[in-house]
Design an enzyme around this catalytic site. Structure first.
Site, PDB file in Angstrom:
ATOM      1  NE  ARG A  77      -7.354  70.675  -4.532  1.00  0.00           N
ATOM      2  CZ  ARG A  77      -9.015  70.596  -4.632  1.00  0.00           C
ATOM      3  NH1 ARG A  77      -8.682  70.805  -6.933  1.00  0.00           N
ATOM      4  NH2 ARG A  77     -10.200  71.583  -4.491  1.00  0.00           N
ATOM      5  CB  SER A 102     -21.854  59.956  -3.435  1.00  0.00           C
ATOM      6  OG  SER A 102     -20.285  60.294  -4.031  1.00  0.00           O
TER       7      SER A 102
END
Length: 146
Positions: A77, A102
């Site tokens: 995931r 980011s």
């Protein structure tokens, strides 16, 4: 007058490593003259984009960054989470015209043993400085007239 505050939205998963990037970013931002830096903590990387969007909508920040370490915890995931978060951060930037950055990083292989913990702590210190340099370079450039 345009805002000069910077926000760093930091995930609490692997906080010992994430905080290295946050601290390095704060130091480097101060070196660039940004003395108003707010650190906002969220539980994990997935919670970063909503908080960033709300901060961008406030009009109080010249730039906002998300900081997280997203690791493969044994189920597939991590790629989904990292890609989703980074995509959402880009959308916030484009929709609000507030620069969004980011430092949501996903190592290819990460194991919670001393060698990796030490390596990624050092790596995140470097990434925090790079993040601050990108923020300073971007928000110091005047926006083009619309």
């Amino acid at each position: 007058m345009s805002p000069t505050r910077i926000a760093l939205v930091a995930a609490r998963w692997h906080a010992d490593i994430v905080d290295r990037a946050v601290e390095a970013a704060r130091i480097a931002l101060a070196d660039h003259g940004f003395t108003e830096v707010d650190v906002i903590e969220v539980p994990g990387a997935f919670e970063i984009p909503l908080r960033v969007r709300r901060l961008a909508a406030s009009g109080e920040y010249a730039g906002i960054a998300g900081v997280a370490l997203v690791v493969d915890g044994g189920i597939y995931r991590h790629d989904f989470v990292a890609a989703t978060v980074v995509d959402a951060l880009m959308r916030v930037q484009l929709e609000t015209d507030v620069p969004v950055f980011s430092a949501v990083l996903t190592p290819h292989h990460f194991h919670e043993h001393a060698e990796h913990l030490e390596y990624f702590a050092r790596h995140f210190t470097v990434k925090g400085t790079e993040l601050a340099n990108a923020i300073a370079a971007t928000v110091s450039v005047p926006a083009a007239a619309s």
